[in-house]
Write a protein that holds these residues in place. Sequence first.
Motif, PDB file in Angstrom:
ATOM      1  N   ALA A  66       0.879  -1.305  -0.010  1.00 35.73           N
ATOM      2  CA  ALA A  66       0.117  -0.115  -0.038  1.00 35.73           C
ATOM      3  C   ALA A  66       0.966   1.272  -0.109  1.00 35.73           C
ATOM      4  O   ALA A  66       0.564   2.222  -0.679  1.00 35.73           O
ATOM      5  CB  ALA A  66      -0.891   0.006   1.182  1.00 35.73           C
ATOM      6  N   CYS A  67       1.876   1.337   0.923  1.00 35.00           N
ATOM      7  CA  CYS A  67       2.790   2.451   0.933  1.00 35.00           C
ATOM      8  C   CYS A  67       3.422   2.563  -0.424  1.00 35.00           C
ATOM      9  O   CYS A  67       3.377   3.744  -0.980  1.00 35.00           O
ATOM     10  CB  CYS A  67       3.768   2.238   1.854  1.00 35.00           C
ATOM     11  SG  CYS A  67       4.694   0.575   2.007  1.00 35.00           S
ATOM     12  N   GLN A  68       3.956   1.560  -0.943  1.00 38.80           N
ATOM     13  CA  GLN A  68       4.361   1.940  -2.257  1.00 38.80           C
ATOM     14  C   GLN A  68       3.664   2.416  -3.344  1.00 38.80           C
ATOM     15  O   GLN A  68       3.926   3.406  -3.956  1.00 38.80           O
ATOM     16  CB  GLN A  68       5.159   0.595  -2.979  1.00 38.80           C
ATOM     17  CG  GLN A  68       5.713   0.370  -4.283  1.00 38.80           C
ATOM     18  CD  GLN A  68       5.968  -1.180  -4.694  1.00 38.80           C
ATOM     19  OE1 GLN A  68       5.533  -2.009  -3.948  1.00 38.80           O
ATOM     20  NE2 GLN A  68       6.660  -1.016  -5.668  1.00 38.80           N
ATOM     21  N   GLU A  69       2.389   2.017  -3.193  1.00 41.92           N
ATOM     22  CA  GLU A  69       1.259   2.258  -4.408  1.00 41.92           C
ATOM     23  C   GLU A  69       1.030   3.677  -4.170  1.00 41.92           C
ATOM     24  O   GLU A  69       0.824   4.349  -5.119  1.00 41.92           O
ATOM     25  CB  GLU A  69      -0.065   1.445  -3.977  1.00 41.92           C
ATOM     26  CG  GLU A  69      -0.968   1.456  -5.187  1.00 41.92           C
ATOM     27  CD  GLU A  69      -1.793   0.203  -4.529  1.00 41.92           C
ATOM     28  OE1 GLU A  69      -2.242  -0.762  -5.341  1.00 41.92           O
ATOM     29  OE2 GLU A  69      -2.332   0.373  -3.855  1.00 41.92           O
ATOM     30  N   ALA A  70       0.997   4.307  -3.101  1.00 45.96           N
ATOM     31  CA  ALA A  70       0.709   5.781  -2.502  1.00 45.96           C
ATOM     32  C   ALA A  70       1.697   6.691  -2.929  1.00 45.96           C
ATOM     33  O   ALA A  70       1.536   7.970  -2.952  1.00 45.96           O
ATOM     34  CB  ALA A  70       0.066   5.877  -1.230  1.00 45.96           C
ATOM     35  N   CYS A  71       3.224   6.005  -2.795  1.00 45.23           N
ATOM     36  CA  CYS A  71       4.136   6.935  -2.831  1.00 45.23           C
ATOM     37  C   CYS A  71       4.424   7.841  -4.072  1.00 45.23           C
ATOM     38  O   CYS A  71       4.635   7.264  -5.269  1.00 45.23           O
ATOM     39  CB  CYS A  71       5.564   6.382  -2.695  1.00 45.23           C
ATOM     40  SG  CYS A  71       6.826   7.496  -2.609  1.00 45.23           S
ATOM     41  N   PRO A  72       4.073   9.359  -4.126  1.00 44.62           N
ATOM     42  CA  PRO A  72       4.149   9.960  -5.327  1.00 44.62           C
ATOM     43  C   PRO A  72       5.406  10.320  -5.889  1.00 44.62           C
ATOM     44  O   PRO A  72       5.578  10.475  -7.002  1.00 44.62           O
ATOM     45  CB  PRO A  72       3.418  11.392  -4.713  1.00 44.62           C
ATOM     46  CG  PRO A  72       3.867  11.448  -3.316  1.00 44.62           C
ATOM     47  CD  PRO A  72       3.869  10.196  -2.834  1.00 44.62           C
ATOM     48  N   ALA A  73       6.545   9.919  -5.026  1.00 46.02           N
ATOM     49  CA  ALA A  73       7.874  10.131  -5.542  1.00 46.02           C
ATOM     50  C   ALA A  73       8.500   8.756  -6.025  1.00 46.02           C
ATOM     51  O   ALA A  73       9.513   8.586  -6.349  1.00 46.02           O
ATOM     52  CB  ALA A  73       8.782  10.501  -4.403  1.00 46.02           C
ATOM     53  N   ASP A  74       7.499   7.601  -6.054  1.00 44.80           N
ATOM     54  CA  ASP A  74       8.207   6.335  -6.290  1.00 44.80           C
ATOM     55  C   ASP A  74       9.593   5.990  -5.654  1.00 44.80           C
ATOM     56  O   ASP A  74      10.171   5.534  -6.279  1.00 44.80           O
ATOM     57  CB  ASP A  74       8.126   6.002  -7.667  1.00 44.80           C
ATOM     58  CG  ASP A  74       6.847   6.039  -8.566  1.00 44.80           C
ATOM     59  OD1 ASP A  74       5.927   5.311  -7.981  1.00 44.80           O
ATOM     60  OD2 ASP A  74       6.703   6.705  -9.709  1.00 44.80           O
ATOM     61  N   ALA A  75       9.346   6.374  -4.507  1.00 48.00           N
ATOM     62  CA  ALA A  75      10.587   6.147  -3.456  1.00 48.00           C
ATOM     63  C   ALA A  75      10.687   4.678  -2.997  1.00 48.00           C
ATOM     64  O   ALA A  75      11.925   4.305  -2.681  1.00 48.00           O
ATOM     65  CB  ALA A  75      10.752   7.213  -2.404  1.00 48.00           C
TER      66      ALA A  75
END
Lengths: 462, 1019, 382
Positions: B960-969
């Motif tokens: 979920a966190c990856q999906e939401a990360c706008p920076a694709d960090a």
Amino acid sequence: MSSDFLHEPSVVEGRPSFADIDRQISAPLDQKPDYKYFIALGISSTMLLIGVFFIGITFYYGIGLWGNNNPVGWAFGIVNFVFWVGIGHAGTLISAILFLFRQKWRTGIARFAEGMTIFAVMTAGIFPLIHVGRPWLAGYLFPYPNQHEIWVNFTSPLLWDVFAVSTYFTVSFIFWYVGLIPDFATLRDRTTSKIKKIIYSIFSLGWRFSNRHWKNYEMVYLILAGFATPLVLSVHTIVSFDFAVSIMPGWHTTIFPPYFVAGAVFSGFAMVQNVLIFVRKIFNFEHIITVDTLEKMNKVILATGTMVGYAYAMEFFMAWYSGNQAESFVFLNRALGPYAWAYWIMVSCNVVFPQLFWFKKLRRSLPFMFVIGVLVNVGMWFERFVIIVTSLANDFLPSSWAYFKPTLTDFGILLGSFGLFFTLLLIFIRTMPVISIAEVKAAIHGSQPTHHDHERGEYNNE
Amino acid sequence: MTDKFTNFDEEKIVPQIQKTDEFSEQALEMPDLSKMSPINRRKFLALVGASTALAATACTDYRDKGKIISYNKKPEIITYGAANYYASTYRDGSAILIKTREGRPLGVVGNDIHPIAKGKASVQAHSAVLDLYDPERLKSPQKNGKKISWQKVDEEIVSQLASAKNSNTKTAIFCNEIHSPTFAKLLEEIKLAGGNVEIFPISLVSDKNREVSWRNCYGNTAVLAISWDKAKIIVAFEADILGHEGRPIEQIRGYANGRNVDDAKNFNRLYAIESTMSLTGTNADYRMKLNPLNSFEVLAAIYNELVEKVAPMGYSSIGNYSLDSVAKLYNLDRKVLNLLLNDLLNNPGRAIVYAGDALPFYTHNLVNLINQIIGAAELYDYSNSKVSFFEGNNPHRLKQIIKEMNEGKVGTAIVLDANPAYILADDFGFVSALKKVKTKIAFVEKESETSELCEYVLPVNHPFESWGDYQDRAGVVSLVQPVIEPLYDTRQIEAVLLSWLSGNPKAYSYDIYHDYLKKYWATNILPMLSAGDDSEKLWFACLHDGFAEIPAKAEIAKINVENSLLIPKLPNLENPPKGITVLLTNNYFLKDGRYANNGWLQEIPHPVTKAVWDNYAMIAPATADKLGLDYKDFNSDMIEVSIGNRKLKLPIIWQPGMQEDVIAIELGFGRKKAGTIGTDVGFNAVKLMTKNDDISPLILTNANIKKLNEKYKLFSTQEHHKLEDEFVKDFHRIRHIVQDGTLAQFVKNPGFIQQQREMTEKEIDEHSVNPPHDYGEVKWAMAIDLNKCVACSNCVASCNVENNVPVVGKEECGHGREMHWVRIDRYYSGTSEVPIVSSMPMLCQHCDMAPCENVCPVAATTHSIDGLNQMTYNRCVGTRYCANNCPYKVRRFNFFNFRNWVADGFYEQDSLELMHNPEVTVRSRGVMEKCTFCIQRLMEGRQEATKRGEKFLGVGLKTACQEACPADAIVFGNINDPNSEISKLAKHKLGYKVLEIIAVKPNITYLAKLRNINEEEAL
Amino acid sequence: MNNTIYGVTGIFETPDGIIEAAKIVEKSGYKRFDVHTAYPIHGMPKAMNLGPSPLGYFALVFGLTGAFAGFLLMTWIMTYNYPLIISGKPFFPYPAFIPVTFEITVLLASVGTVLGMLFVLFKLPNNSHPLHDTDYMKKVSSDKFGVCLEAKDEKFSEAAAKELLISAGASEVGTIYYDEETLNFKPNIFDVKFNVFLLVTAIVISGATYVLLNKLMYTEPFNWMHHQARIDAQVPSKFFGENNFSMRTPPKGTAARGFAPYQYKGQPELAEANLTNPLPPTRENLEVGKTKYDIYCSPCHGYHALGYARLNGQFPNPPSLHSEKVRNWGDGRIFHIITEGQNSMPSYSTQLSKEEKWKVILYVRALERAMNAKEEDINNDK
């Protein structure tokens, strides 16, 4: 074999007859307790009830009522646990180790110390149960067969603890009870009241003072002492593993086992000494629990206190020597950080004050030794507090540091633990012989046959 | 013979008979009881007792687990237990996919094919389900606080509107800024229908100044979007482009694209010149403190230097500002200013200066001029100019209408889910004026400060229950579609207005606006798309995608340099204002206060201060000392900020990097009527705003600060300590928690991080007595790129929704008991004047040698065969030993049943049950929990693979966190799959693990942060 | 009344005296005699000529049992019965077993030894021993020392025994008798009191257990995470008043990802015109098509789409799918009919996904082709 310990001064002052001993020791059981006793009982049981109340609401609402927070998962609960287990070490030490070393002076206090051990361990045993998040599942801590074939994790120090503490309790209890059997028999034969007779008969198991039994009895006592000695050392060692096996800076320390055992004996003796001072006064056992005895205990306190002090110093050295920044910081933080107050209370009470016992005068003065004893226990409680809380509060990641603030519930339960301990103790004093009748009898002059030549010789010398 | 036999038989038989006789005798005889000793009796007793007890235990009640109900007619698209996704658009314009299960919305992800969203959604959108299922939504229409049916509402109001039309009284409509073309059209129709209707879009924070200045420069308000990913030099003046200004999602993505360590050549450089410590400031390579009042002068200085160096046609220098003078005046670092100037000069077309919303329009003018000179025009995205429908926030019109309201000229006031009573400055006198209006109608989702003043309070749909569209860029129109029928007796504003417009009280139908919308698109938007195709098909195509891309090409006029408006005379420069400057900023999560009742948003720690559930005056330590203000964790001084007769009491927070004599206060707090959760959280900074501001509504001068002798419990999830405190200084560097270096360093020596590492996996394996465990084909791991991460906290928001993370409330946060599975750690180094900030997302590291596992006495936390560190909730007893032994302190303990604990069981109400993710256990009190790498998704992936009979390698699975990360960090995947991205990143030159020294072999690789600063200045 | 003699007792005043007495009695060949003293007298075992105590072996046996049992149990659990990956440790982490092994050893050894002594060696508890409640016992339990010669000894005669004890210097001698009542004690299992007592315990215990386990344990604060505050598929919810139906139908006119709504409602011609089968007639597709067809279509249309099948007569028979008409229909038309239904045929949208419909159509085509194959098909087979 009996020659070596007749050298030392007698345990019992004067030459009371066997009958006197019976009378004196069972006096508290025969006569009605006076109002002082009831006041004492009232106070202690009130404390107990307070504790019960707070444990109740904790059970209902959850650990959130305590001060524990995110980095500091353990606080008062485990501090109290370790503290009380520590208190519980004096008894077995006195009754087992000193027995093996043929320290005759122990006879006056052994029974009492054992009693305190039992009660202290009972008190301690409450905390692991109430400190868990879902106490009704505490049964999971024991390896019992179940249809999921889910077992406990034998690599966890906490589980070792479960075994250690329960074993320790069982063995000390047996040890204590075995010692009580002959005395119950004596009481059974002395008492005039019907109910008491039934009760004593049940507990004495129909002991007959047969020397065919005495032979095995002494053997079993020796064996128990032999087992209890490594046991008592193992218990606090394992308790210390709870911390030493973890990787937290300030916990992950190899010196913990000896350091904890020394500390345990330290606080245990202080507690026993405190209580004895009262008991001997109230029930005038002055000539059975002699000042010599207390002085000897103070010597032990001095010795162990110094060991503990050495451990403190060594911890700092190791922290520095390890070159591990987190490690050394934790110790600096203890002495200089937000918890410095706790740390310095600990050092002064555990290391500095007991050193006054180097002076014989102070060592033998009742009020003084009492004060020191109290301080030692305060200090030892804070030692556990410092070890547990400060290490957790400031560990590896500065981002998750937090300061621990205890709540009313924490204090309530701490109070309650003392309440439980002293309530049990007071009941014990009134219901069982607090001094081993048989052992004292065996220890006084003229109690043993004099037909061995060398022994007769010694009698002449006196 | 025979005799013999008989004899033989007899012999054989006789004894037998005797035996039986004996036996029977015995059987008849009573057993000899005297042999029974009392012991046996007791034993017997015990046995009976025990057996009965067991019997009773065995016969337990049957517990009804509830009945199973299936669809009468299962919709075609629904599969039990499988999620559907609907493209839609949230209130704030983020294009989203709404995840539903059996027709119930459960969460939100960004719309992956949307040109602006590119698969990312805002924090508010992620947390939207909590608003949808908020038990305190208004459930039915009310008149004067009493329940009333919609029919009556329609009848009464339609008649009143009719009468209003005849009488010549005005009708004022207050609404939020309008971004829906269809709704705009509807409003136009309403205006045309007569009855003297006026429309007032209002918002607490807007980029009005930018628009004004754009008009000055280019003659229109179609402000062009910027393609940030192309920019190499970004200069942000008081602009929180990575935080709460403009379209953070888009800006962060652009910025992060420019921070790709494998493309060092195009590594961008971010300058932040600001007074408060903003998220942008924390990420800036160079940050300078500057009072917002002086930003004009500094910009003028830069402008002058540029004019001097480049000498473009027609540009003349302003005043006599030079870098030297401003550097001296406002003690800015001269070296940095030079560097900034050179960067602007040497990167034509790749550099851009950006001024914040708060700054006055003439500053924006300068910025536009500078951008012209340095050729920033190349960075504009000409197909995406700003689109605005009704001009909003016009103070003059507002003053005018309020005057008329007071005079009784306004017969009807309709508030469309806006909250003017809260967001309009008190001296507008809106509240008192509204009382004078005859008919007051408020459409609201929840009761608000405004609705309690109104006669009719009408409940409106949540965006997830409504139709609509959204456009704020010329190039894209997004669609809004409902995913569930209204939960309560609510209607959507547009539909109601439409029915009223028709003048027929019975006109309303659920689809009335749906049809209107389709009609509008069919006539206005669909034709612009691929011609010829039948509109029905196109419509559904757009609905399916969630947007329509329409051809738009904005022309940018030649900037008119001579325009006198550009260089105004600057009143505040001759006599610079004394006293403290107050800068009001938009809150990252609550925005204009509309989300106050959303516990999730209240509880996400402030990205910079880490404070929760509060706002405060951010103040520089120096200033605090000067004013004798004291700040400690959980215990800070209260102050009274007064500007003229406008006063506000609030606590201070100690913030390194703040400009002296400036305090920053966040808006959106201090709601007086926002429901159980949101009411009276923080302090309402709107009280400081005024209708006739000289510079900008958000910059207030001549403030006085009075210390009040009261303390305030201000809770933050991270302890603060004075940066100068040598005792704990720079621990994150000393302990190799956050590794950073400079870009130059990296270019010169790419391996420098590897050389700094304390222990690599190889070394650990060599030293370990145990051989490493073999995890077959699948082993999960994660990589987090600290160069891209800007600490925006989107990951926290989406994790909360995905994993049923409870809200614990302010007090519990104060106890350090927040439950977030992923948190953003923020570390300072340097001095409190010039702090260097590093932030890193911290979540369960899923260590191979997890220290938490071997200490759990009941084996409730163990390792899975695919390398996850798992929690078995049902087995957990709650000893908290694992949390103690976790070096990363990422384990979270349910100290209470928090759902029950917060606000008297607020979060235990039925409507919120619908919100919880059915794939994730709802943890009870006393249970330990932590990040699971979204195991429910991994298992779903495994299940799919098995269903398709493929070998499972975990390709394409996202947390979920990856999906939401706008920076694709964040990159997650199967490290044992040589083709996976993660397996490459794990070996990256900049890769390191946190706390390697303790050799627990974490599975999260962090990519060290590179700061793009000049080589000579090391960190 | 007491008549049976248990033994003869003699009281002595001093430890020395009792030791001497013990020696004398032992010398005089008595086997069944015992010395009673309030505390163990040193040298007495020698004087009585008693062998060494066996308890050492008890301890050894129990101890070893504990050690092995403990260690093996842990090994079995951690290594064989339910091995778990814990902190990357091996499945046989023997060093971690040491503490528990030690504790179990000590536990079993001490408990075993003590209980062994009391209940096996001494046959305690035994409160009905003849010596109890005699003033002999009262004396020896306090300050006197006593010898008791038991009548069971073959050399025993009351007079001689007394004689012997007096000669050994006993201050007083006496005789102990069995207590008749204890000898002839007969408990009656039908004793009413006893049975009532049993009944009551049974009821109380079972009642208590029942209430505890089935009622109490499911009230606050006990939480077993049985009830989950979330809505799984097909589970009712209190929130939606009408029959708790928690599963919603999406609002009409919406389009979910991957599910564009059917556009040709009631327009078969349009469907036929615009819809074409996106799937190739591959083996996989046909197989899926067959299974689906056999499940959903064959009951009416028949396995070979001939129009008569299991449900014949119960519904109006469907026409054969091999008719000219159907063969000439476009796939879109058939798709439309499967989606929308026709005459008495209901819609199969909820049963068949889009792809499945197309696959079924492929299969139907295959059937048709099979029924009236063309020349080239045969050639193809060649």
